[in-house]
Scaffold this active site. Structure first.
Site, PDB file in Angstrom:
ATOM      1  N   HIS A  72      25.817 -12.901  -8.208  1.00 49.03           N
ATOM      2  CA  HIS A  72      25.738 -13.093  -6.314  1.00 49.03           C
ATOM      3  C   HIS A  72      26.193 -14.012  -6.487  1.00 49.03           C
ATOM      4  CE1 HIS A  72      22.789  -8.660  -5.673  1.00 49.03           C
ATOM      5  NE2 HIS A  72      23.851  -9.291  -5.795  1.00 49.03           N
ATOM      6  N   TYR A 202      14.799 -12.415   0.641  1.00 48.47           N
ATOM      7  CA  TYR A 202      13.552 -12.655   0.707  1.00 48.47           C
ATOM      8  C   TYR A 202      13.293 -13.031   1.839  1.00 48.47           C
ATOM      9  CZ  TYR A 202      13.632 -13.765  -4.255  1.00 48.47           C
ATOM     10  OH  TYR A 202      14.060 -13.865  -5.980  1.00 48.47           O
ATOM     11  N   PRO A 293       6.956 -14.330  -9.992  1.00 52.25           N
ATOM     12  CA  PRO A 293       8.402 -14.109 -10.041  1.00 52.25           C
ATOM     13  C   PRO A 293       8.563 -14.294  -8.667  1.00 52.25           C
ATOM     14  CG  PRO A 293       6.796 -11.963  -9.322  1.00 52.25           C
ATOM     15  CD  PRO A 293       5.968 -13.207  -9.883  1.00 52.25           C
ATOM     16  N   LYS A 297      12.117 -16.901 -12.519  1.00 50.35           N
ATOM     17  CA  LYS A 297      12.432 -17.428 -13.853  1.00 50.35           C
ATOM     18  C   LYS A 297      12.269 -17.353 -15.348  1.00 50.35           C
ATOM     19  CE  LYS A 297      14.673 -20.940 -11.637  1.00 50.35           C
ATOM     20  NZ  LYS A 297      16.593 -19.959 -11.611  1.00 50.35           N
ATOM     21  N   TYR A 385      17.385 -22.489  -8.540  1.00 53.06           N
ATOM     22  CA  TYR A 385      17.532 -20.823  -8.587  1.00 53.06           C
ATOM     23  C   TYR A 385      18.414 -20.281  -9.339  1.00 53.06           C
ATOM     24  CZ  TYR A 385      17.431 -16.187  -7.048  1.00 53.06           C
ATOM     25  OH  TYR A 385      16.861 -14.422  -7.120  1.00 53.06           O
TER      26      TYR A 385
END
Ligand code: RFL
Ligand code: PHB
Length: 395
Positions: A72, A202, A293, A297, A385
């Site tokens: 991704h 998100y 979460p 990570k 990220y």
């Protein structure tokens, strides 16, 4: 019994460590309270940083990951009725993450250890570690047939997760703990339906956070923010889908529903215990630190810890040099604190704090608009990220 490294816990940290040590000619024994089937089925993380993928690939563990992992190049942030894309490739010079479930990482690791004849004992009990300040620490456990074992080691590594016993073997006066709870939890489902999105969503919503993730082109993983003491029995499948529909709603986009294969509630906390080493006892992964979460990570930190530790233990046990072992805790904690901050930041930006009032949500929305409109702010999110690697600064 005698081994070089006694490893407590057959999660991703313990399994990868035993594999990396074996590649360097160091033998180990892994002991695990749960069954192999339980370890292989436990639903948890789903996102690997590129550094984690690289470690697995270099260790010869990525044959299936390379076939089935889904690369991704970004995520979506949804808020205020809009969905914005954060393009990791563009912002970080090609950085990506790979969607590949922790269950699959664990299956691959167990298969590799078993194929190599590695010692893993499942379903053991009464784990004990002692003499950790000596050069011959001792690991004791009881195997399923009731036999009590005593393993003399050169080092013991606690990879036994947040609820393990190793962290408490370090005297309370010799460690510092930082901890923060959050006034919410995640209700997660695994659904037998193709994901309705090409990349993770998100979603900030006045009713609470929601996340659309996936496990494969045919299986979706979705989460809803719920109260920390939420009773899963109050969430029949229809109610879960209704709430997901409400939070993800966007004109022109549809969330496809499907049979719920599994559901559960996960509490959220930030936790760091320092140091990650005391004498010949080392801690790695969730045994030393927990992050909520939202930043994806936890698994990546666990894999990063043991990658550093494998080199340090090899240098200590095969080379007789202690510098890397001495540097282990500080080296890992620097990355741990970065991930702890990032996960806290993502969590508090995206969740609705019960009772916080309209001021908080305006501040969150302002931050979300900033992160999706300023290249500098978006780059900061993206590099954290995909996996932050510090660069040497002049001076
Ligand atoms: P684990 O996986 O908890 O493994 C510890 C093992 O130790 C065993 N054990 C013992 N064995 C022997 N004797 C004892 N006394 C023992 N006590 C315990 C346990 O049975 C277990 O098998 O720790 P490890 O290896 O450090 O791995 C950490 C990761 O599992 C964890 O950080 C991640 O799952 C966190 N996480 C995520 N991380 C990511 O990087 N990306 C994600 O997308 C992500 N999503 C998540 C997550 C965790 C979640 N939950 C359920 C906490 C999503 C969720 C919902
Ligand atoms: C997951 O797929 O389980 C997942 C993905 C991203 C997160 C947390 C969990 O931030």
């Amino acid at each position: 019994m005698r081994t070089q490294v006694g490893i407590v816990g057959a999660g991703p940290a313990g399994l990868l460590l035993s594999h990396l040590l074996a590649l360097r000619g160091i033998d180990s024994v892994v002991v695990e309270t749960r069954s192999r089937a339980y370890c292989e089925a436990r639903q948890r993380a789903g996102v690997l940083e590129c550094g984690s993928v690289q470690v697995l690939r270099e260790a010869g563990l990525a044959a299936r990951l390379d076939r089935q992992g889904l690369e991704h190049g970004g995520i979506y942030l949804q808020f205020g009725g809009k969905r914005r894309h954060i393009d990791f490739r563009d912002l970080t010079g090609g950085g990506t993450v790979t969607v590949y479930a922790q269950t699959e990482v664990v299956k691959d690791l167990i298969a590799a250890r078993v194929a190599a004849g590695g010692a893993i004992e499942f379903e053991i009990g009464d784990t004990e570690v002692s003499a950790i300040t000596s050069d011959r620490p001792v690991l004791r456990y009881t195997s399923p047939d009731g036999t009590r074992h005593e393993v003399e080691c050169d080092a013991i590594v606690g990879c036994d997760g947040f609820h393990g016993i190793c962290r408490d073997a370090i005297p309370a006066g010799a460690r510092t703990v930082w901890e923060a709870g959050y006034p919410y939890a995640w209700l997660g489902i695994l659904a037998d339906v193709a994901p309705s999105t090409d990349e993770l969503i998100y979603c900030h919503h006045p009713a609470g956070f929601a996340l659309h993730s996936l496990r494969s082109p045919r299986v979706s993983r979705l989460y809803l923010q719920v109260a920390p003491d939420e009773d899963i029995a109050k969430w029949p499948d229809d109610r879960i889908w209704d709430e997901l529909q409400r939070r993800f709603a966007l004109p022109g986009w549809e969330l496809t529903e499907g049979p719920v294969l599994e559901k559960g509630i996960t509490p959220m906390r930030s936790f760091v215990s320092s140091p990650m080493r005391y004498g010949r006892l080392f801690l790695a992964g969730d045994a030393a630190h927990i992050v909520p979460p939202t930043g994806a990570k936890g698994l990546n930190l666990a894999l990063a810890d043991v990658t550093v530790l494998a080199g340090a233990l090899t240098s200590l046990l095969a080379g007789g040099r202690s510098e890397l072992a001495d540097a282990y805790s500080d080296a890992c904690l620097e990355r741990v604190w970065r991930a702890t901050h990032f996960s806290w930041w993502m969590t508090t930006m995206l969740h609705a704090t019960p009772g916080a009032g309209p001021m908080e949500s305006q501040l969150q929305l302002s931050q979300l608009r900033y992160v999706t409109s300023s290249r500098a702010a978006a780059t900061s999110l993206a590099e954290n990220y995909v996996g932050y690697r510090p660069v040497a600064m002049p001076g």
